[in-house]
Scaffold this motif. Structure first.
Motif, PDB file in Angstrom:
ATOM      1  N   SER A   3     -36.853 -15.779  -0.871  1.00 35.41           N
ATOM      2  CA  SER A   3     -35.725 -14.942  -1.263  1.00 35.41           C
ATOM      3  C   SER A   3     -35.859 -13.579  -0.601  1.00 35.41           C
ATOM      4  N   VAL A   4     -34.735 -12.891  -0.489  1.00 35.02           N
ATOM      5  CA  VAL A   4     -34.752 -11.528   0.032  1.00 35.02           C
ATOM      6  C   VAL A   4     -33.941 -10.618  -0.868  1.00 35.02           C
ATOM      7  N   THR A   5     -34.349  -9.362  -0.882  1.00 34.84           N
ATOM      8  CA  THR A   5     -33.635  -8.331  -1.630  1.00 34.84           C
ATOM      9  C   THR A   5     -33.273  -7.219  -0.668  1.00 34.84           C
ATOM     10  N   GLN A   6     -32.001  -6.907  -0.598  1.00 32.53           N
ATOM     11  CA  GLN A   6     -31.551  -5.797   0.226  1.00 32.53           C
ATOM     12  C   GLN A   6     -31.313  -4.603  -0.692  1.00 32.53           C
ATOM     13  N   PHE A  90     -26.631  -8.610   6.812  1.00 29.33           N
ATOM     14  CA  PHE A  90     -27.343  -9.510   5.908  1.00 29.33           C
ATOM     15  C   PHE A  90     -28.760  -9.768   6.413  1.00 29.33           C
ATOM     16  N   CYS A  91     -29.702  -9.647   5.505  1.00 28.06           N
ATOM     17  CA  CYS A  91     -31.075 -10.043   5.754  1.00 28.06           C
ATOM     18  C   CYS A  91     -31.231 -11.466   5.221  1.00 28.06           C
ATOM     19  N   ALA A  92     -32.014 -12.290   5.919  1.00 37.66           N
ATOM     20  CA  ALA A  92     -32.191 -13.671   5.480  1.00 37.66           C
ATOM     21  C   ALA A  92     -33.613 -14.121   5.772  1.00 37.66           C
ATOM     22  N   VAL A  93     -34.065 -15.106   5.012  1.00 41.14           N
ATOM     23  CA  VAL A  93     -35.423 -15.634   5.167  1.00 41.14           C
ATOM     24  C   VAL A  93     -35.377 -17.152   5.147  1.00 41.14           C
ATOM     25  N   SER A  94     -36.274 -17.752   5.906  1.00 38.77           N
ATOM     26  CA  SER A  94     -36.458 -19.205   5.838  1.00 38.77           C
ATOM     27  C   SER A  94     -37.953 -19.486   5.938  1.00 38.77           C
ATOM     28  N   ALA A  95     -38.339 -20.658   5.498  1.00 41.37           N
ATOM     29  CA  ALA A  95     -39.718 -21.086   5.693  1.00 41.37           C
ATOM     30  C   ALA A  95     -39.908 -21.382   7.183  1.00 41.37           C
ATOM     31  N   SER A 102     -32.033 -18.272   3.112  1.00 43.23           N
ATOM     32  CA  SER A 102     -31.648 -17.601   1.874  1.00 43.23           C
ATOM     33  C   SER A 102     -31.226 -16.194   2.245  1.00 43.23           C
ATOM     34  N   PHE A 103     -30.034 -15.812   1.857  1.00 38.92           N
ATOM     35  CA  PHE A 103     -29.470 -14.531   2.259  1.00 38.92           C
ATOM     36  C   PHE A 103     -29.614 -13.483   1.162  1.00 38.92           C
ATOM     37  N   GLY A 104     -29.730 -12.244   1.590  1.00 39.06           N
ATOM     38  CA  GLY A 104     -29.614 -11.142   0.661  1.00 39.06           C
ATOM     39  C   GLY A 104     -28.152 -10.889   0.346  1.00 39.06           C
ATOM     40  N   ALA A 105     -27.930  -9.932  -0.531  1.00 39.92           N
ATOM     41  CA  ALA A 105     -26.573  -9.661  -1.005  1.00 39.92           C
ATOM     42  C   ALA A 105     -25.718  -8.928   0.020  1.00 39.92           C
ATOM     43  N   GLY A 106     -26.381  -8.373   1.038  1.00 38.77           N
ATOM     44  CA  GLY A 106     -25.637  -7.685   2.078  1.00 38.77           C
ATOM     45  C   GLY A 106     -25.587  -6.177   1.870  1.00 38.77           C
ATOM     46  N   THR A 107     -25.489  -5.453   2.970  1.00 39.09           N
ATOM     47  CA  THR A 107     -25.329  -3.996   2.953  1.00 39.09           C
ATOM     48  C   THR A 107     -24.162  -3.634   3.849  1.00 39.09           C
ATOM     49  N   THR A 108     -23.225  -2.909   3.291  1.00 38.59           N
ATOM     50  CA  THR A 108     -22.071  -2.448   4.057  1.00 38.59           C
ATOM     51  C   THR A 108     -22.407  -1.114   4.706  1.00 38.59           C
ATOM     52  N   VAL A 109     -22.230  -1.047   5.993  1.00 44.35           N
ATOM     53  CA  VAL A 109     -22.493   0.184   6.735  1.00 44.35           C
ATOM     54  C   VAL A 109     -21.169   0.810   7.159  1.00 44.35           C
ATOM     55  N   THR A 110     -20.979   2.060   6.799  1.00 47.62           N
ATOM     56  CA  THR A 110     -19.841   2.832   7.304  1.00 47.62           C
ATOM     57  C   THR A 110     -20.381   3.961   8.156  1.00 47.62           C
ATOM     58  N   VAL A 111     -19.677   4.281   9.214  1.00 48.28           N
ATOM     59  CA  VAL A 111     -20.099   5.320  10.150  1.00 48.28           C
ATOM     60  C   VAL A 111     -19.041   6.416  10.169  1.00 48.28           C
ATOM     61  N   ARG A 112     -19.477   7.622   9.882  1.00 42.07           N
ATOM     62  CA  ARG A 112     -18.572   8.769   9.829  1.00 42.07           C
ATOM     63  C   ARG A 112     -18.531   9.465  11.180  1.00 42.07           C
TER      64      ARG A 112
ATOM     65  N   LYS B  41     -16.625  -9.612  -0.583  1.00 40.57           N
ATOM     66  CA  LYS B  41     -17.660  -8.614  -0.829  1.00 40.57           C
ATOM     67  C   LYS B  41     -18.951  -9.234  -1.361  1.00 40.57           C
ATOM     68  N   GLN B  42     -19.163 -10.507  -1.107  1.00 34.52           N
ATOM     69  CA  GLN B  42     -20.377 -11.157  -1.567  1.00 34.52           C
ATOM     70  C   GLN B  42     -21.124 -11.815  -0.412  1.00 34.52           C
ATOM     71  N   SER B  43     -22.302 -12.269  -0.715  1.00 33.55           N
ATOM     72  CA  SER B  43     -23.127 -12.912   0.302  1.00 33.55           C
ATOM     73  C   SER B  43     -22.699 -14.362   0.497  1.00 33.55           C
ATOM     74  N   LEU B  44     -23.359 -15.019   1.414  1.00 35.27           N
ATOM     75  CA  LEU B  44     -23.050 -16.420   1.684  1.00 35.27           C
ATOM     76  C   LEU B  44     -23.784 -17.303   0.691  1.00 35.27           C
ATOM     77  N   MET B  45     -23.069 -18.306   0.192  1.00 29.66           N
ATOM     78  CA  MET B  45     -23.668 -19.264  -0.707  1.00 29.66           C
ATOM     79  C   MET B  45     -23.730 -20.607   0.005  1.00 29.66           C
ATOM     80  N   LEU B  46     -24.937 -21.135   0.161  1.00 29.69           N
ATOM     81  CA  LEU B  46     -25.083 -22.422   0.827  1.00 29.69           C
ATOM     82  C   LEU B  46     -24.503 -23.517  -0.056  1.00 29.69           C
ATOM     83  N   MET B  47     -23.617 -24.311   0.541  1.00 27.03           N
ATOM     84  CA  MET B  47     -23.010 -25.413  -0.193  1.00 27.03           C
ATOM     85  C   MET B  47     -23.757 -26.715   0.078  1.00 27.03           C
ATOM     86  N   ALA B  48     -24.039 -26.959   1.356  1.00 26.77           N
ATOM     87  CA  ALA B  48     -24.641 -28.244   1.703  1.00 26.77           C
ATOM     88  C   ALA B  48     -25.251 -28.188   3.084  1.00 26.77           C
TER      89      ALA B  48
END
Lengths: 113, 118
Positions: A3-6, A90-95, A102-112, B41-48
């Protein structure tokens, strides 16, 4: 299991400033770690990947990330933000050698400007 | 290299109809393809997970009779949303597994399909 946490769902930076996106992982086996970028209404584009070779990974568009096992982190940085960097990251991890991500929840980046 | 396409990019349909989404790896062969669902506004959810020539492996909570997956060749996987309802409206993204430029397994993503069920 992996799992990952952003940390931080939203990051706002000025054009030309440092971009820092934080990602911490949890894995029961040596992980593969990824950063993806998503522009509105588009799929994901791979920025870079950690493969257990070099701990500092350079990716596309000037991004890089450093794998720190002691901190279980894989933070993404870019020295100088461009307006075109505004997107969802998105940050993601795999074995190791397992395609399943497995993806993190995501981070939205805005640039001013 | 490693380009994945999806068709259609956007579909609007009436409740009760079935919708088929195609995912193609254009310049490589993908033994494994994945289907994801993404809410706003959410992350990706693996379906299959879809393996060529065999039955798909569905994640917990995903209805296999609702989301029918076929992986008939090394370059094509299809997702059929059977009898779609408004709650099935979402952004569906596929990915294909390939050897990446770093010489290891990497997922390459399609551009996504926006499904709207009226």
């Amino acid at each position: 299991a992996q799992s990952v946490t952003q940390l931080g769902s939203h990051v706002s930076v000025s054009e030309g400033a440092l971009v820092l996106l934080r990602c911490n992982y949890s894995s029961s086996v040596p992980p593969y770690l990824f950063w993806y970028v998503q522009y509105p209404n588009q799929g994901l584009q791979l920025l870079l990947k950690y493969t257990s070779a070099a701990t500092l990974v350079k990716g596309i568009n000037g991004f890089e990330a450093e794998f720190k096992k002691s901190e279980t982190s894989f933070h993404l940085t870019k020295p100088s933000a461009h307006m075109s960097d505004a997107a969802e990251y998105f940050c993601a991890v795999s074995a190791s050698n397992d395609y399943k991500l497995s993806f993190g929840a995501g981070t939205t980046v805005t640039v001013r400007a | 290299g490693a380009v994945v396409s999806q068709h259609p990019s956007r579909v609007i349909c009436k409740s009760g109809t079935s919708v088929k989404i195609e995912c193609r790896s254009l310049d490589f062969q993908a033994t494994t393809m994945f289907w994801y669902r993404q809410f706003p506004k959410q992350s990706l959810m693996l379906m299959a997970t879809s393996n060529e020539g065999s039955k798909a492996t569905y994640e917990q909570g995903v209805e296999k009779d609702k989301f029918l997956i076929n992986h008939a060749s090394l370059t094509l996987s299809t997702l059929t949303v059977a009898s779609a309802h408004p709650e099935d409206s979402s952004f569906y993204i596929c990915s294909a597994g390939a050897k990446g430029q770093w010489g290891t397994d990497t997922q390459y993503f399609g551009p996504g399909t926006r499904l709207t069920v009226l």
